[in-house]
Design an enzyme around this catalytic site. Structure first.
Site, PDB file in Angstrom:
ATOM      1  N   ARG A  53     -14.755  20.012  -8.548  1.00  0.00           N
ATOM      2  CA  ARG A  53     -14.444  18.822  -7.753  1.00  0.00           C
ATOM      3  C   ARG A  53     -15.636  19.494  -6.595  1.00  0.00           C
ATOM      4  O   ARG A  53     -15.411  17.995  -5.796  1.00  0.00           O
ATOM      5  CB  ARG A  53     -13.746  20.871  -6.417  1.00  0.00           C
ATOM      6  CG  ARG A  53     -12.942  20.074  -5.243  1.00  0.00           C
ATOM      7  CD  ARG A  53     -11.987  20.527  -4.667  1.00  0.00           C
ATOM      8  NE  ARG A  53     -11.719  21.833  -5.481  1.00  0.00           N
ATOM      9  CZ  ARG A  53     -11.902  23.233  -4.879  1.00  0.00           C
ATOM     10  NH1 ARG A  53     -13.448  23.473  -4.233  1.00  0.00           N
ATOM     11  NH2 ARG A  53     -12.138  24.335  -4.967  1.00  0.00           N
ATOM     12  N   TYR A 105      -4.586  -1.592   8.130  1.00  0.00           N
ATOM     13  CA  TYR A 105      -3.273  -1.005   7.572  1.00  0.00           C
ATOM     14  C   TYR A 105      -2.168  -0.550   7.605  1.00  0.00           C
ATOM     15  O   TYR A 105      -2.807   0.749   8.934  1.00  0.00           O
ATOM     16  CB  TYR A 105      -4.275  -0.571   6.118  1.00  0.00           C
ATOM     17  CG  TYR A 105      -3.800   0.294   5.390  1.00  0.00           C
ATOM     18  CD1 TYR A 105      -2.899  -0.720   4.904  1.00  0.00           C
ATOM     19  CD2 TYR A 105      -3.433   1.128   4.952  1.00  0.00           C
ATOM     20  CE1 TYR A 105      -1.821  -0.123   3.533  1.00  0.00           C
ATOM     21  CE2 TYR A 105      -3.077   1.581   4.005  1.00  0.00           C
ATOM     22  CZ  TYR A 105      -1.662   1.290   3.504  1.00  0.00           C
ATOM     23  OH  TYR A 105      -1.253   1.799   2.549  1.00  0.00           O
ATOM     24  N   ASP A 177     -13.673  -0.177   8.614  1.00  0.00           N
ATOM     25  CA  ASP A 177     -13.288  -0.170   6.908  1.00  0.00           C
ATOM     26  C   ASP A 177     -13.865  -1.423   6.543  1.00  0.00           C
ATOM     27  O   ASP A 177     -13.414  -2.811   6.767  1.00  0.00           O
ATOM     28  CB  ASP A 177     -11.785  -0.491   7.120  1.00  0.00           C
ATOM     29  CG  ASP A 177     -11.124  -0.075   5.944  1.00  0.00           C
ATOM     30  OD1 ASP A 177     -11.164  -0.860   5.308  1.00  0.00           O
ATOM     31  OD2 ASP A 177      -9.736   0.417   6.021  1.00  0.00           O
ATOM     32  N   LYS A 202      -9.618  -1.638  -4.067  1.00  0.00           N
ATOM     33  CA  LYS A 202      -9.640  -3.075  -4.084  1.00  0.00           C
ATOM     34  C   LYS A 202     -10.232  -3.736  -4.649  1.00  0.00           C
ATOM     35  O   LYS A 202     -10.191  -3.969  -6.122  1.00  0.00           O
ATOM     36  CB  LYS A 202      -9.117  -3.426  -1.918  1.00  0.00           C
ATOM     37  CG  LYS A 202      -8.223  -2.915  -1.887  1.00  0.00           C
ATOM     38  CD  LYS A 202      -6.530  -2.758  -2.215  1.00  0.00           C
ATOM     39  CE  LYS A 202      -5.867  -1.929  -1.256  1.00  0.00           C
ATOM     40  NZ  LYS A 202      -5.098  -0.694  -2.092  1.00  0.00           N
TER      41      LYS A 202
END
Ligand code: P1T
Length: 386
Positions: A53, A105, A177, A202
């Site tokens: 982690r 978004y 973003d 993406k």
């Protein structure tokens, strides 16, 4: 490649940054370190890796690579774009105020309004394509400005440098973003942003086969915080997905060139078609953000939204397509097409969608890497049916 990649060009860094050959085997591609933990040499002594982690060598390679491409001090990989956005929002606390682009978004809007507002954070949703609206929304409690540019799906373009200056004058941070542009076309940190975010699902990955999110920071302060958030909140990217995204980025430059060349052709085709009511693409001469886009980015990208006038028109058209794939997401090698109102932006209330122009006739296409003539032929036959 041996040595430092700092002064090399974008494509060279996309292929090499953060990934020198493996010191033990010479492996040219970064191995998938599929492990959850690391043996210590002795109590109190480890090799820089304690627990997956906190650190993973495959993830670290991706993080270093993206930090190089965005020109920041450090990268942080998360399990999705939304997890990366969640990490940004840990920079603010109860009572703080955030200014966000009114069109973002749908998942970002849902997260801010349906989850974070419960924690006494307040949001102003403003049309950030006019920087005066950001200034007007500033309050003494504003600590973060969150821009998406161009926006999903209305393709609004906001001035990153002007927003950064304003945010800093009010003791707030600017996060951008950058999913639609990728660092190949736009580098917000160079324009003054403090944090750049990607849905790596993406264009960065580019092959529609992994989910991921990335943050790159301009300063050590936020870098240290995001490393702490990765360790403490735990929504980190796994080694296999890190490998896939790292692999995708190697071809980012050539993919983006082709995405855009085809994107321009498709936008021009749609713009000239009499069944199409309206086309939104920053590269078209009548787009209000065209000049700004040319100033702050080196391309217009491959996302195009267009209106067919009604839900029935959009449905007839979408159901007829054979080469284009009706699906959520964007930025893959395959051309993906969607109806934002019922898909990516279904969680935005209908009245807000109407205000933004996200009509039931609006269709969004992410132009992929197929032969553009095949795409245009498919669009033509489907539009004929409308
Ligand atoms: O899906 P995820 O990796 O969690 O990323 C969320 C996200 C964040 N920002 C932008 C601009 C996005 O477009 C997305 C995800 N978008 C889609 C799935 C879509 O089809 O628009």
């Amino acid at each position: 490649m041996k040595g430092d990649s700092k002064n090399l060009g974008f494509s060279t860094r996309a292929v090499h940054a953060g990934q020198p050959p493996d010191p033990t085997t010479g492996s040219v591609s970064v191995p998938i370190y599929q492990t959850s933990t690391y043996a210590m040499d002795e109590l109190g002594k480890h090799k820089g890796f304690e627990y997956a982690r906190v650190q993973n060598p495959t993830r670290s390679a991706l993080e270093a690579n993206v930090a190089s491409l965005e020109g920041g001090v450090s990268g942080h990989a998360f399990s999705s774009g939304m997890a990366a956005i969640s990490a940004i929002l840990t920079l603010v606390k109860a009572g703080d105020h955030v200014i966000a682009s009114h069109n973002v978004y749908g998942g970002t809007y849902r997260f801010f309004t349906q989850i974070l507002e419960r924690y006494n954070l307040s949001f102003s949703w403003v049309d950030t394509t006019d920087v005066a609206n950001i200034e007007a929304a500033m309050t003494d409690s504003t600590r973060l400005v969150f821009l998406e540019t161009p926006t999903n799906p209305m393709m609004g373009v906001s001035d990153i440098a002007a927003a950064a200056e304003l945010a800093h004058a009010h003791d707030a941070l600017l996060a951008v973003d950058n999913t639609f542009m990728s660092p190949y076309f736009q580098r917000p940190l160079a324009l003054g942003a403090d944090i750049v975010m990607h849905s790596a699902t993406k264009f960065l990955n580019g092959h529609s086969d992994a989910l991921g999110g990335l943050l790159v920071t301009a300063r050590e302060k936020e870098a240290e915080w995001f490393a702490f958030v990765q360790k403490s909140a735990g929504a980190v990217l796994g080694p296999f997905d890190s490998f896939l995204i790292l692999r995708g980025i190697k071809t980012l430059a050539v993919r983006m060139e082709r995405h855009e060349a085809s994107g321009r052709k498709v936008a021009e085709f749609l713009n000239a078609h009499d069944k199409v009511v309206r086309v939104l693409y920053p590269g078209l001469p009548d787009h209000p953000g065209r000049e700004l886009q040319q100033r702050q980015a080196t391309g217009f990208g491959a996302l195009i939204s267009f209106d067919l006038g009604s839900h029935a028109g959009a449905k007839t058209f979408l159901d007829r397509l054979r080469v284009l794939t009706l699906a959520e997401s964007l930025g893959g090698v395959e051309t993906l097409i969607s109806q934002p109102a019922t898909m990516t932006h279904a969680s935005v209330p209908a009245d807000r969608r109407a205000e933004l122009g996200i009509t039931d006739g609006l269709v969004r296409v992410s132009v992929g890497l197929e032969d553009v003539d095949d795409l245009i032929a498919d669009l033509t036959q489907a539009l004929d049916a409308v």
